[in-house]
Design a protein around this motif. Sequence first.
Motif, PDB file in Angstrom:
ATOM      1  N   PRO A 193      33.643  46.163  41.257  1.00  0.00           N
ATOM      2  CA  PRO A 193      32.676  47.243  41.443  1.00  0.00           C
ATOM      3  C   PRO A 193      31.270  46.668  41.594  1.00  0.00           C
ATOM      4  CG  PRO A 193      34.074  47.651  39.533  1.00  0.00           C
ATOM      5  CD  PRO A 193      34.380  46.278  40.022  1.00  0.00           C
ATOM      6  N   GLY A 194      30.474  47.288  42.412  1.00  0.00           N
ATOM      7  CA  GLY A 194      29.116  46.816  42.645  1.00  0.00           C
ATOM      8  C   GLY A 194      28.994  45.926  43.862  1.00  0.00           C
ATOM      9  N   THR A 195      30.105  45.685  44.550  1.00  0.00           N
ATOM     10  CA  THR A 195      30.070  44.865  45.750  1.00  0.00           C
ATOM     11  C   THR A 195      29.330  45.630  46.850  1.00  0.00           C
ATOM     12  OG1 THR A 195      32.142  43.799  45.192  1.00  0.00           O
ATOM     13  CG2 THR A 195      31.485  43.711  47.487  1.00  0.00           C
ATOM     14  N   GLY A 196      28.328  44.992  47.407  1.00  0.00           N
ATOM     15  CA  GLY A 196      27.551  45.624  48.466  1.00  0.00           C
ATOM     16  C   GLY A 196      27.989  45.144  49.834  1.00  0.00           C
ATOM     17  N   ARG A 197      27.288  45.628  50.866  1.00  0.00           N
ATOM     18  CA  ARG A 197      27.637  45.236  52.230  1.00  0.00           C
ATOM     19  C   ARG A 197      27.195  43.809  52.544  1.00  0.00           C
ATOM     20  NH1 ARG A 197      27.756  50.195  56.130  1.00  0.00           N
ATOM     21  NH2 ARG A 197      28.091  51.845  54.633  1.00  0.00           N
ATOM     22  N   GLY A 198      26.182  43.341  51.861  1.00  0.00           N
ATOM     23  CA  GLY A 198      25.651  42.009  52.145  1.00  0.00           C
ATOM     24  C   GLY A 198      26.520  40.882  51.634  1.00  0.00           C
ATOM     25  N   GLY A 199      27.349  41.119  50.652  1.00  0.00           N
ATOM     26  CA  GLY A 199      28.190  40.076  50.084  1.00  0.00           C
ATOM     27  C   GLY A 199      29.393  40.700  49.407  1.00  0.00           C
ATOM     28  N   ALA A 200      30.210  39.863  48.856  1.00  0.00           N
ATOM     29  CA  ALA A 200      31.417  40.361  48.213  1.00  0.00           C
ATOM     30  C   ALA A 200      31.586  39.682  46.864  1.00  0.00           C
ATOM     31  CB  ALA A 200      32.627  40.099  49.089  1.00  0.00           C
ATOM     32  N   LEU A 201      31.704  40.499  45.831  1.00  0.00           N
ATOM     33  CA  LEU A 201      32.042  39.998  44.506  1.00  0.00           C
ATOM     34  C   LEU A 201      33.548  40.166  44.348  1.00  0.00           C
ATOM     35  CD1 LEU A 201      29.228  41.741  42.443  1.00  0.00           C
ATOM     36  CD2 LEU A 201      29.294  39.366  43.196  1.00  0.00           C
ATOM     37  N   GLU A 202      34.244  39.043  44.188  1.00  0.00           N
ATOM     38  CA  GLU A 202      35.698  39.087  44.086  1.00  0.00           C
ATOM     39  C   GLU A 202      36.151  38.393  42.820  1.00  0.00           C
ATOM     40  OE1 GLU A 202      37.167  37.207  47.616  1.00  0.00           O
ATOM     41  OE2 GLU A 202      37.107  39.069  48.754  1.00  0.00           O
ATOM     42  N   VAL A 203      37.344  38.767  42.382  1.00  0.00           N
ATOM     43  CA  VAL A 203      37.951  38.117  41.232  1.00  0.00           C
ATOM     44  C   VAL A 203      39.383  37.757  41.602  1.00  0.00           C
ATOM     45  CG1 VAL A 203      38.735  40.266  40.151  1.00  0.00           C
ATOM     46  CG2 VAL A 203      38.336  38.280  38.729  1.00  0.00           C
ATOM     47  N   ASP A 204      39.814  36.608  41.122  1.00  0.00           N
ATOM     48  CA  ASP A 204      41.197  36.193  41.291  1.00  0.00           C
ATOM     49  C   ASP A 204      42.040  36.991  40.302  1.00  0.00           C
ATOM     50  OD1 ASP A 204      43.403  34.520  42.145  1.00  0.00           O
ATOM     51  OD2 ASP A 204      43.212  33.546  40.193  1.00  0.00           O
ATOM     52  N   SER A 205      43.069  37.680  40.783  1.00  0.00           N
ATOM     53  CA  SER A 205      43.846  38.547  39.901  1.00  0.00           C
ATOM     54  C   SER A 205      44.592  37.751  38.826  1.00  0.00           C
ATOM     55  CB  SER A 205      44.825  39.400  40.701  1.00  0.00           C
ATOM     56  OG  SER A 205      45.772  38.591  41.354  1.00  0.00           O
ATOM     57  N   GLY A 206      44.973  36.524  39.132  1.00  0.00           N
ATOM     58  CA  GLY A 206      45.620  35.690  38.118  1.00  0.00           C
ATOM     59  C   GLY A 206      44.682  35.372  36.969  1.00  0.00           C
ATOM     60  N   ALA A 207      43.416  35.083  37.287  1.00  0.00           N
ATOM     61  CA  ALA A 207      42.433  34.828  36.244  1.00  0.00           C
ATOM     62  C   ALA A 207      42.161  36.086  35.435  1.00  0.00           C
ATOM     63  CB  ALA A 207      41.144  34.295  36.863  1.00  0.00           C
ATOM     64  N   LEU A 208      42.154  37.225  36.100  1.00  0.00           N
ATOM     65  CA  LEU A 208      41.951  38.496  35.411  1.00  0.00           C
ATOM     66  C   LEU A 208      43.090  38.775  34.429  1.00  0.00           C
ATOM     67  CD1 LEU A 208      40.405  41.180  35.122  1.00  0.00           C
ATOM     68  CD2 LEU A 208      41.769  42.037  37.016  1.00  0.00           C
ATOM     69  N   VAL A 209      44.324  38.544  34.864  1.00  0.00           N
ATOM     70  CA  VAL A 209      45.480  38.743  33.989  1.00  0.00           C
ATOM     71  C   VAL A 209      45.426  37.772  32.816  1.00  0.00           C
ATOM     72  CG1 VAL A 209      48.002  38.476  33.877  1.00  0.00           C
ATOM     73  CG2 VAL A 209      46.959  39.766  35.743  1.00  0.00           C
ATOM     74  N   GLU A 210      45.039  36.538  33.065  1.00  0.00           N
ATOM     75  CA  GLU A 210      44.930  35.554  31.978  1.00  0.00           C
ATOM     76  C   GLU A 210      43.859  35.953  30.969  1.00  0.00           C
ATOM     77  OE1 GLU A 210      46.651  32.812  31.007  1.00  0.00           O
ATOM     78  OE2 GLU A 210      48.094  33.498  32.505  1.00  0.00           O
ATOM     79  N   ALA A 211      42.717  36.455  31.458  1.00  0.00           N
ATOM     80  CA  ALA A 211      41.646  36.873  30.552  1.00  0.00           C
ATOM     81  C   ALA A 211      42.096  38.039  29.680  1.00  0.00           C
ATOM     82  CB  ALA A 211      40.403  37.259  31.344  1.00  0.00           C
ATOM     83  N   ALA A 212      42.790  38.985  30.273  1.00  0.00           N
ATOM     84  CA  ALA A 212      43.270  40.130  29.496  1.00  0.00           C
ATOM     85  C   ALA A 212      44.420  39.736  28.577  1.00  0.00           C
ATOM     86  CB  ALA A 212      43.704  41.247  30.435  1.00  0.00           C
ATOM     87  N   SER A 213      45.244  38.779  29.003  1.00  0.00           N
ATOM     88  CA  SER A 213      46.376  38.351  28.188  1.00  0.00           C
ATOM     89  C   SER A 213      45.940  37.556  26.969  1.00  0.00           C
ATOM     90  CB  SER A 213      47.333  37.505  29.016  1.00  0.00           C
ATOM     91  OG  SER A 213      47.890  38.281  30.052  1.00  0.00           O
ATOM     92  N   ALA A 214      44.730  37.002  27.008  1.00  0.00           N
ATOM     93  CA  ALA A 214      44.234  36.255  25.850  1.00  0.00           C
ATOM     94  C   ALA A 214      44.150  37.155  24.623  1.00  0.00           C
ATOM     95  CB  ALA A 214      42.871  35.644  26.166  1.00  0.00           C
ATOM     96  N   ALA A 215      43.873  38.441  24.837  1.00  0.00           N
ATOM     97  CA  ALA A 215      43.842  39.378  23.708  1.00  0.00           C
ATOM     98  C   ALA A 215      45.230  39.555  23.108  1.00  0.00           C
ATOM     99  CB  ALA A 215      43.283  40.722  24.158  1.00  0.00           C
ATOM    100  N   LEU A 216      46.263  39.469  23.937  1.00  0.00           N
ATOM    101  CA  LEU A 216      47.624  39.575  23.414  1.00  0.00           C
ATOM    102  C   LEU A 216      48.025  38.335  22.621  1.00  0.00           C
ATOM    103  CD1 LEU A 216      49.498  41.234  26.401  1.00  0.00           C
ATOM    104  CD2 LEU A 216      48.889  42.279  24.234  1.00  0.00           C
ATOM    105  N   ASP A 217      47.422  37.197  22.958  1.00  0.00           N
ATOM    106  CA  ASP A 217      47.719  35.958  22.235  1.00  0.00           C
ATOM    107  C   ASP A 217      47.299  36.042  20.776  1.00  0.00           C
ATOM    108  OD1 ASP A 217      48.882  34.687  24.352  1.00  0.00           O
ATOM    109  OD2 ASP A 217      47.049  33.688  24.998  1.00  0.00           O
ATOM    110  N   GLU A 218      46.319  36.903  20.484  1.00  0.00           N
ATOM    111  CA  GLU A 218      45.830  37.020  19.114  1.00  0.00           C
ATOM    112  C   GLU A 218      46.833  37.708  18.202  1.00  0.00           C
ATOM    113  OE1 GLU A 218      42.172  39.125  19.455  1.00  0.00           O
ATOM    114  OE2 GLU A 218      41.270  37.611  20.769  1.00  0.00           O
TER     115      GLU A 218
END
Length: 190
Positions: free
Chosen positions: A90-115
């Motif tokens: 969200p917040g990506t404008g026409r001048g550029g693109a903010l992207e995230v690797d979905s694997g990194a996103l899943v890993e970041a969220a899965s870290a909470a499950l590791d606890e």
Amino acid sequence: MNRAAAGAERLAVLLTGLALLVLGAAAVAWERDWIPDAVDRLDASALLDRTGERWWPWAVGLLGLLLVVVGLLWLGAHARRRSLARLKLPGTGRGGALEVDSGALVEAASAALDEAPGVTARSGRVWRDQREVVAELRAALDPGADLDEVADAADRAAAVLGAYLGPQTAARCRVLLVRGRPWARRTRVR
């Protein structure tokens, strides 16, 4: 599949189901002889006369093949749930693109499950469902895991997904309960 296609498909399934119910009821009525003189009322001679033609087996075979192709295409449309490798933030404008690797996103969220103690396996994926992006995490638990702690960890993981994807994106955290480690090798006793 968009909403119009899904609605059309539901209507086709409803009509097909109703037609099959009517045919089934007619077959029962025929068998029980609830329709007097049903044999005399039906005139299938036009259809039966065509079955002796040379082209009839080819036409029936072609129709069967066409139905198989349509069925395979229908199954393929429903089995297709492609995971997204990268997605725009969200917040990506026409001048550029903010992207995230979905694997990194899943890993970041899965870290909470590791606890949470007792989580033995985890995986996840991100895909597009109609017009929304859905992120899903899966965790397998040991039998003695504290479900309250796992639920809290799943809430934290969903919060991480929501923080990265924005409030308009659907995030789903799914916890699968298993009896033991899914990757444990089973041995046969002879």
